[in-house]
Design an enzyme around this catalytic site. Structure first.
Site, PDB file in Angstrom:
ATOM      1  N   ASP A  19       4.574   1.863   8.679  1.00 54.82           N
ATOM      2  CA  ASP A  19       3.365   2.698   8.653  1.00 54.82           C
ATOM      3  C   ASP A  19       2.301   2.172   9.615  1.00 54.82           C
ATOM      4  OD1 ASP A  19       1.776   4.797   7.848  1.00 54.82           O
ATOM      5  OD2 ASP A  19       1.017   3.780   6.076  1.00 54.82           O
ATOM      6  N   ASN A  67       7.866  14.523   6.280  1.00 54.22           N
ATOM      7  CA  ASN A  67       7.403  14.377   7.671  1.00 54.22           C
ATOM      8  C   ASN A  67       7.627  15.618   8.537  1.00 54.22           C
ATOM      9  OD1 ASN A  67       8.145  10.803   7.890  1.00 54.22           O
ATOM     10  ND2 ASN A  67       6.206  11.827   7.476  1.00 54.22           N
TER      11      ASN A  67
HETATM   12  C1  FPP Z   1       4.414   6.371   9.781  1.00 54.31           C
HETATM   13  O1  FPP Z   1       3.261   6.040  10.555  1.00 54.31           O
HETATM   14  C2  FPP Z   1       5.594   6.322  10.640  1.00 54.31           C
HETATM   15  C3  FPP Z   1       6.496   7.330  10.796  1.00 54.31           C
HETATM   16  C4  FPP Z   1       6.356   8.624  10.096  1.00 54.31           C
HETATM   17  C5  FPP Z   1       7.636   7.208  11.728  1.00 54.31           C
HETATM   18  C6  FPP Z   1       8.336   5.874  11.751  1.00 54.31           C
HETATM   19  C7  FPP Z   1       9.419   5.901  12.761  1.00 54.31           C
HETATM   20  C8  FPP Z   1       9.552   5.045  13.792  1.00 54.31           C
HETATM   21  C9  FPP Z   1       8.679   3.864  13.997  1.00 54.31           C
HETATM   22  C10 FPP Z   1      10.658   5.245  14.776  1.00 54.31           C
HETATM   23  C11 FPP Z   1      11.838   4.405  14.393  1.00 54.31           C
HETATM   24  C12 FPP Z   1      12.883   4.519  15.394  1.00 54.31           C
HETATM   25  C13 FPP Z   1      14.182   4.337  15.154  1.00 54.31           C
HETATM   26  C14 FPP Z   1      15.084   4.404  16.296  1.00 54.31           C
HETATM   27  C15 FPP Z   1      14.757   4.115  13.818  1.00 54.31           C
HETATM   28  P1  FPP Z   1       2.091   7.097  10.737  1.00 54.31           P
HETATM   29  O2  FPP Z   1       2.315   7.830  11.997  1.00 54.31           O
HETATM   30  O3  FPP Z   1       1.979   7.935   9.512  1.00 54.31           O
HETATM   31  O4  FPP Z   1       0.839   6.171  10.891  1.00 54.31           O
HETATM   32  P2  FPP Z   1      -0.673   6.533  10.541  1.00 54.31           P
HETATM   33  O5  FPP Z   1      -0.760   6.407   9.042  1.00 54.31           O
HETATM   34  O6  FPP Z   1      -1.397   5.466  11.261  1.00 54.31           O
HETATM   35  O7  FPP Z   1      -0.952   7.901  11.057  1.00 54.31           O
END
Ligand code: FPP
Length: 242
Positions: A19, A67
């Site tokens: 996150d 998501n």
């Molecule tokens: C949450 O952070 C993160 C996600 C919804 C996506 C996580 C996926 C990756 C890091 C890619 C992984 C790649 C592979 C190849 C497995 P957010 O965007 O909700 O953060 P925020 O709360 O700061 O908005």
């Protein structure tokens, strides 16, 4: 000192909620997608570190069933990052064999774009004989959905006469969730400042330790994971005993 000699006990299975990507990008005046790209690099480094340490399993929350509600551009970037990773695994098969990664996908894979579902199945097939570190990637995953899925599998067996309802025990149920052949996660890590599970490993987390931190996932390093290990080392896990 190397982590495996620094700690008296390492977790067998770690769960990680990646996150904070969006906020990491915003702080730098970048689009949210830049945070996911950096987050994917951190994912690669942390999987490598887990293999170096001989951690048995690590499960990453990469894309939840919720998501899909994000803007299409963001969803597409995440799907492209998965594609890139699978293609890279194919290109670097030798290196990955050295790491001993057995890659698994947990979640409703049939709900993903067809090419990704096919690449995921192929990646699982090719890495299936590896034994060092199981890397579970949760995509289109929800913890409650996972429990419902297990219930459906058992209900089918009851309906066919292969199983009696009273034979459904916790152990049998646990075998029907996606991570049924692995130990439950000893510790679940959530960077990014929120202190909740967000539908991640709902069944498996009954006795897990939790480790929360304000560090954003793109800033998470091997040293951060060492902090988790140091904390884990200090905690005394009793599983309801004394
Ligand atoms: C949450 O952070 C993160 C996600 C919804 C996506 C996580 C996926 C990756 C890091 C890619 C992984 C790649 C592979 C190849 C497995 P957010 O965007 O909700 O953060 P925020 O709360 O700061 O908005």
């Amino acid at each position: 000192m190397a982590a495996e000699t620094k700690f008296s006990v390492l977790p067998r299975h770690i769960g990680i909620i990646m996150d904070g990507n969006g906020r990491w990008a915003k702080k730098r005046g970048l689009p949210r997608t830049a945070g996911h790209k950096k987050g994917a690099d951190v994912f690669r480094d942390i999987t490598t570190y887990c293999s170096e340490l001989g951690i048995e399993a690590v499960t990453f929350y990469a894309f939840s069933t919720e998501n899909w509600r994000r803007p299409p551009e963001e969803v597409n970037t995440l799907m492209d990052l998965f594609r890139e990773y699978f293609e890279e695994l194919e290109r670097r098969e030798r290196e990955n064999e050295k790491m001993g990664f057995r890659i698994r996908f947990i979640g409703d894979i049939s709900g993903l774009p067809a090419d990704i579902a096919a690449l995921a199945a192929e990646t699982e097939r090719r890495s299936n004989s590896e034994t060092r570190t199981t890397v579970n990637i949760a995509v289109n995953y929800g913890g409650r959905q996972e429990i419902v899925h297990a219930a459906q599998l058992l209900a089918q067996q009851v309906q066919s006469g292969a199983l009696a309802p009273e034979d459904i025990t916790e152990d049998l149920f646990a075998k029907h969730i996606y991570t049924g052949d692995l130990p439950d996660p000893d510790v679940i890590i959530r960077p990014g400042g929120e202190m909740r599970l967000s539908n991640f490993m709902t069944w498996q987390s009954a006795y897990s330790e939790f480790w929360f931190s304000d560090v954003l996932w793109p800033d998470f390093t091997r040293a951060t994971l060492d902090e988790v290990f140091a904390d884990f080392d200090k905690r005394n896990r009793r599983f309801g005993g004394v």
